[in-house]
Structures are given as structure tokens and as C-alpha cells.
Design a protein around this motif. Structure first.
Motif, mmCIF file in Angstrom:
data_model
loop_
_atom_site.group_PDB
_atom_site.id
_atom_site.type_symbol
_atom_site.label_atom_id
_atom_site.label_comp_id
_atom_site.label_asym_id
_atom_site.label_seq_id
_atom_site.Cartn_x
_atom_site.Cartn_y
_atom_site.Cartn_z
ATOM 1 N N PRO A 361 0.291 39.831 -22.372
ATOM 2 C CA PRO A 361 0.326 40.122 -23.816
ATOM 3 C C PRO A 361 -0.708 39.347 -24.636
ATOM 4 C CG PRO A 361 2.550 39.823 -22.954
ATOM 5 C CD PRO A 361 1.617 39.454 -21.854
ATOM 6 N N THR A 362 -0.873 38.069 -24.341
ATOM 7 C CA THR A 362 -1.832 37.258 -25.109
ATOM 8 C C THR A 362 -3.249 37.748 -24.916
ATOM 9 O OG1 THR A 362 -0.402 35.308 -24.942
ATOM 10 C CG2 THR A 362 -2.718 34.935 -25.501
ATOM 11 N N LEU A 363 -3.616 38.050 -23.676
ATOM 12 C CA LEU A 363 -4.952 38.548 -23.392
ATOM 13 C C LEU A 363 -5.156 39.943 -23.979
ATOM 14 C CD1 LEU A 363 -5.227 37.327 -19.680
ATOM 15 C CD2 LEU A 363 -6.407 36.363 -21.667
ATOM 16 N N CYS A 364 -4.112 40.745 -23.968
ATOM 17 C CA CYS A 364 -4.203 42.083 -24.556
ATOM 18 C C CYS A 364 -4.508 42.005 -26.053
ATOM 19 C CB CYS A 364 -2.903 42.863 -24.343
ATOM 20 S SG CYS A 364 -2.628 43.402 -22.642
ATOM 21 N N GLY A 372 0.658 43.844 -29.361
ATOM 22 C CA GLY A 372 1.905 43.827 -28.596
ATOM 23 C C GLY A 372 1.826 44.579 -27.286
ATOM 24 N N SER A 373 0.640 45.032 -26.897
ATOM 25 C CA SER A 373 0.494 45.714 -25.608
ATOM 26 C C SER A 373 0.758 44.729 -24.481
ATOM 27 C CB SER A 373 -0.925 46.283 -25.470
ATOM 28 O OG SER A 373 -1.176 47.272 -26.432
ATOM 29 N N GLY A 379 7.442 43.163 -19.512
ATOM 30 C CA GLY A 379 8.352 43.973 -20.313
ATOM 31 C C GLY A 379 8.529 45.325 -19.667
ATOM 32 N N VAL A 380 9.720 45.593 -19.146
ATOM 33 C CA VAL A 380 9.932 46.814 -18.367
ATOM 34 C C VAL A 380 9.732 48.053 -19.227
ATOM 35 C CG1 VAL A 380 11.614 48.143 -17.048
ATOM 36 C CG2 VAL A 380 11.500 45.656 -16.771
ATOM 37 N N ARG A 381 10.255 48.039 -20.438
ATOM 38 C CA ARG A 381 10.168 49.242 -21.262
ATOM 39 C C ARG A 381 8.740 49.492 -21.736
ATOM 40 N NH1 ARG A 381 13.775 50.600 -26.721
ATOM 41 N NH2 ARG A 381 12.844 52.670 -27.089
ATOM 42 N N VAL A 385 5.914 52.235 -20.128
ATOM 43 C CA VAL A 385 5.174 53.211 -20.939
ATOM 44 C C VAL A 385 3.671 53.045 -20.734
ATOM 45 C CG1 VAL A 385 4.629 53.908 -23.303
ATOM 46 C CG2 VAL A 385 6.999 53.443 -22.661
ATOM 47 N N GLN A 386 3.245 51.772 -20.632
ATOM 48 C CA GLN A 386 1.821 51.505 -20.443
ATOM 49 C C GLN A 386 1.326 52.060 -19.114
ATOM 50 O OE1 GLN A 386 -0.221 49.908 -22.850
ATOM 51 N NE2 GLN A 386 -1.739 50.867 -21.517
ATOM 52 N N VAL A 387 2.119 51.908 -18.068
ATOM 53 C CA VAL A 387 1.727 52.456 -16.769
ATOM 54 C C VAL A 387 1.579 53.974 -16.855
ATOM 55 C CG1 VAL A 387 2.460 52.827 -14.380
ATOM 56 C CG2 VAL A 387 2.702 50.567 -15.421
ATOM 57 N N LEU A 388 2.492 54.629 -17.548
ATOM 58 C CA LEU A 388 2.400 56.082 -17.722
ATOM 59 C C LEU A 388 1.142 56.464 -18.502
ATOM 60 C CD1 LEU A 388 6.132 56.985 -18.481
ATOM 61 C CD2 LEU A 388 4.864 57.352 -16.351
#
Length: 470
Positions: A361-364, A372-373, A379-381, A385-388
Motif C-alpha cells: 500500500p505505501t509503495l502504491c 489506497g491501492s 487486503g483480501v477484498r 479486486v486488484q487481481v481481477l
């Protein structure tokens, strides 16, 4: 103190790093790819293969400066491409670089992330992004070495740069729909490598296979493995600029990206070598180079977004899965000369999906427009979503490049043949260019000073026996 040449907004360190990074990337295309290709193919095709890399870098620049840069990083025309416009005027080149449609807004219209505006002039940005475009189309050549017509290649390069590369670049980097959706591609796992791998494989289908003898000789080790290793070394070290320059600043995230690049790459080399030993009982130099490439490609979408331990794991993955797919695909009917479907497309998708798993998250927040990416690990949720998103983006880039490459080659085929003639395929460089890379055959060197042998320098090929003239 500000002056005409040093305006207040200019950061000399960022500007110097960006121009150096651009130079390192350009060196990957020429001489890096040129040496790599010349060494990987048979001797009679070495010069043509090197020329394809040289031409890709050269032909991309006029297109890039005249219209393609703004198609990739300028004002929006469509959600996936910008408006074509020149980047040649003095005023444009001297003003502060700006990617106007990277301004990202919250759903209520408030600014979430400001538009990308590096602290150096647009001239540096155009130079940097040209190097990426030139290298990308140069990578496509790796799938069609040894049989694609040089004239067809000359037509293909500007068309593909315009109609294919710009779409991926704008969609993911320049402010297109995938950029604002939050797709993670730090430095080109999708824009460069997936696009090149898929397009190269598609081009190989349309151009057709090499002569059987040529394919067997290339698989046996190419014409000059030392030259291939030298080219690979330039590619590897050039990746410092490839991933280190993508934050558009000489900042802390740039340092993380450079370190992660080399952690993943070295681990991938070791993993591929171990696979070779396990399967064949001995290490392979060609395998080590392939592992180097897959490691570089895999870390590219993640370089400044993951921690070092994640880069290490990605190196293990990139040194094993593409090794398996490449060796398991020997029965595929499409003749992909250097296997770039596996080294670039498979590795690019692998890296993109693993970025969705490991992104910190910090690097994102240092790099991405969507605050917040995060990856699945954090973060599973949100991570799920990010993996999708990563998978969906890969499908879009792959589909676009298959379609665009096919259309371009069908159009080019209507004007010039896609394949070399049979005489060119048999004789190689001497028939295509009237020149050749090596003036020897079958291990025999002929003294140029001896006129008795001079005619042999222009007619002998890899497949012709050396006559006894004693």
C-alpha cells in the motif's frame, strides 16, 4: 537563480536522471537487441536480424515526434488513445512536461491525484518514451527473425507503433480507462512485454515458419553465443533505466525499483539454471539468458510497488513457469523464433498478476493514481479486486494486439510479401543486403588478401560445403 535555460520548476537531478534512463533504455534496443538477435540466429541471418533492431529504433522516432507521443500521453481522443499531434515545436519542448489526462478525481469530482507533471521539460519526456516505444517494436522482431521480409518489416514498424503501442501506453499510463481504473503496470509488463510477446507470436503466424534446417540450427545454439550474451548483458543493465526512470523522478521509489529489478532477475537466472540441471543434467548458457529475460520482464510491472522479498519470490516464479511453458510448447505449430510468447507475454502476465498479489500500500501511494491501492497479501477484498483488474487488463492488451497486428500484416501483405523469397531464405544476408556478418564458413577463415579466394566471400553460406581449392 532562475534563467531562461533553468526555469524555477526545473529539477536538474530529475532531468539528468531521466535523460540517462532514456539513454539506458535506448541502448537496450541498439546495440542490445541487435547483438542479442545476431548471436541467437544462424550466421547467414545475423546481419538482417541486427538490422531489424536498428531499424525499429530509427523508424519509431519520426512517428513518435510527429504524432504518436501525444497519442500515448496527450489529450484524450477516446478512452484508450489520445489525439495525434506533433511534439516538435520549441515552445512544447521547453515547457514543463505534463500528462494532462492523468488527473484523477474522486467520484464526487474532487481531485484525488494531480496530473503527472515531472520537474523537467517535455523534450526529456518525449525522449524517454520514444526509447520505450522503439524497444517494444524491436522485441516483436524476435518472433519473426530468419524469414520476415525486410521491406514488410519496414512498413510494419511505423504502423504498429501508431495503431498498437500507443493504445496500450495511453490506456495504462497516459490517462486512459485502465489508468483511472487503477491497473498496476509500473514500467511496462503489459504495455511493453505482453504487447510485444502477443504481437510477435501473431506476426509469426502470419509470416509463417522458417526453413526446417534454419530452425534446427537456431535451436542448436545460434551463430554466436558470445555476441548473444553480450547483447543480453546490455539488456540487463539497461533495465536500470527501464524501471528506474519510470517514476519520472530520481526519488526513493526509483531506488526501490532498481534494486527489485536486479533481485528478481538474478533469482530468475538461478531458478532457470536449476531447472536445466534437473531436466538436462547440466546448466545451459542460453537457458540462463532466458531466465534473465523472464526475470526482468516479470518484475517490470511490479518494480516500485513490491518489497524485496516479493521480488525474490517473483524471481523464482519467473525462472520456472516460463521455462515450463517454453519447453512444453515445442509442438506448437507457430514458429516463434526466440520464444518471446513465453519470455515476454507469459512472464509479463505472470508479473502483472503477481503485482496484484504483492503490491504494498505505501509503495502504491507513491506511484498510482488510485489511493489506497494494495495487493491481495495486504487486503483480501481490495487485493482480490486488484487481481481481477490485472487479469482484465491483460486480456484487453492481448486482444487488442492480436487484432491490430493481424490487420496491419494483412494490409502490408497486399503491397509487399511478408516472407523473404526462397533465394533470400537460402542465401541469407548476402541476398537481402549484399553484405554479410561473417566472412567464414564451416570453421574456415579465408584470407582477404588472397584474390584466389575472394569470390568465396560473397557466395558461401552456412549450408554449402567448403571446396578444396588446394
Amino acid at each position: 537563480m532562475a534563467s531562461v535555460a533553468v526555469p524555477e520548476w526545473l529539477n536538474k537531478g530529475d532531468n539528468a536522471w531521466q535523460m540517462l534512463s532514456a539513454t539506458l533504455v535506448a541502448l537496450q534496443g541498439f546495440p542490445g537487441l541487435a547483438l542479442f538477435y545476431a548471436g541467437a540466429v544462424t550466421r547467414k541471418c545475423a546481419l538482417t536480424s541486427a538490422f531489424m533492431a536498428l531499424y525499429a529504433m530509427a523508424a519509431t522516432m519520426p512517428c513518435w515526434a510527429l504524432w504518436a507521443h501525444n497519442m500515448a500521453f496527450g489529450h484524450r481522443l477516446l478512452p484508450f488513445v489520445g489525439r495525434p499531434a506533433p511534439a516538435l515545436a520549441q515552445h512544447y519542448m521547453l515547457t514543463q512536461a505534463l500528462l494532462p489526462f492523468t488527473l484523477h478525481l474522486h467520484s464526487n469530482g474532487e481531485v484525488e491525484t494531480a496530473a503527472v507533471a515531472p520537474l523537467y521539460p517535455s523534450a526529456s519526456m518525449v525522449f524517454f518514451q520514444w526509447a520505450f516505444a522503439g524497444v517494444t517494436v524491436g522485441l516483436v522482431a524476435g518472433a519473426v527473425l530468419g524469414r520476415m521480409s525486410v521491406k514488410a518489416w519496414m512498413a510494419f514498424v511505423p504502423l504498429w507503433t501508431t495503431l498498437s503501442y500507443t493504445v496500450g501506453a495511453y490506456s495504462i499510463w497516459g490517462g486512459g480507462f485502465l489508468f483511472h481504473w487503477g491497473v498496476m503496470d509500473y514500467s511496462g509488463g503489459y504495455v511493453v512485454h505482453l504487447a510485444a510477446g502477443v504481437s510477435g507470436y501473431t506476426a509469426a503466424y502470419w509470416v509463417g515458419p522458417r526453413r526446417k534446417e534454419e530452425e534446427e540450427m537456431t535451436m542448436a545454439g545460434g551463430g554466436n553465443l558470445v555476441a548473444m550474451v553480450a547483447g543480453a548483458g546490455i539488456l540487463w543493465m539497461g533495465w536500470t533505466g527501464f524501471n528506474g526512470g519510470d517514476p519520472f523522478s530520481a526519488n526513493t521509489d526509483s531506488s526501490v525499483a532498481v534494486l527489485n529489478t536486479h533481485i528478481c532477475t538474478t533469482t530468475s537466472i538461478l531458478a532457470w539454471v536449476c531447472c536445466d540441471i534437473a531436466v538436462r543434467g547440466r546448466p545451459s548458457v542460453v537457458g540462463a539468458v532466458q531466465g534473465m529475460i523472464t526475470g526482468l520482464v516479470c518484475i517490470t510491472p511490479a518494480a516500485g510497488l513490491v518489497q524485496g522479498w516479493a521480488a525474490l519470490l517473483m524471481g523464482v516464479a519467473s525462472g520456472t513457469l516460463p521455462c515450463y511453458t517454453m519447453n512444453a510448447a515445442m509442438s506448437f505449430k507457430v514458429d516463434d523464433t526466440l520464444g518471446i510468447l513465453h519470455t515476454h507475454a507469459v512472464s509479463g502476465v505472470l508479473g502483472g498478476v503477481l503485482t496484484g498479489v504483492f503490491a504494498h500500500p505505501t509503495l502504491c501511494d507513491m506511484f498510482l493514481p488510485v489511493t489506497g491501492s494494495r495487493g491481495l497479501v495486504y487486503g483480501v477484498r481490495a487485493g482480490g479486486v486488484q487481481v481481477l483488474k490485472q487479469v482484465a487488463a491483460a486480456l484487453f492488451v492481448a486482444a487488442w494486439n492480436v487484432a491490430a497486428t493481424s490487420i496491419i500484416l494483412v494490409v502490408v501483405r497486399a503491397f509487399v510479401p511478408l516472407r523473404m523469397t526462397e533465394d533470400e531464405l537460402l542465401a541469407g544476408d548476402i541476398a537481402v543486403h549484399g553484405e554479410q556478418a561473417y566472412y567464414f564458413s564451416s570453421g574456415t577463415n579465408f584470407p582477404r588478401s588472397n584474390i584466389k579466394y575472394s569470390f568465396l566471400l560473397v557466395v558461401i553460406s552456412d549450408e554449402m560445403p567448403v571446396p578444396d581449392l588446394s
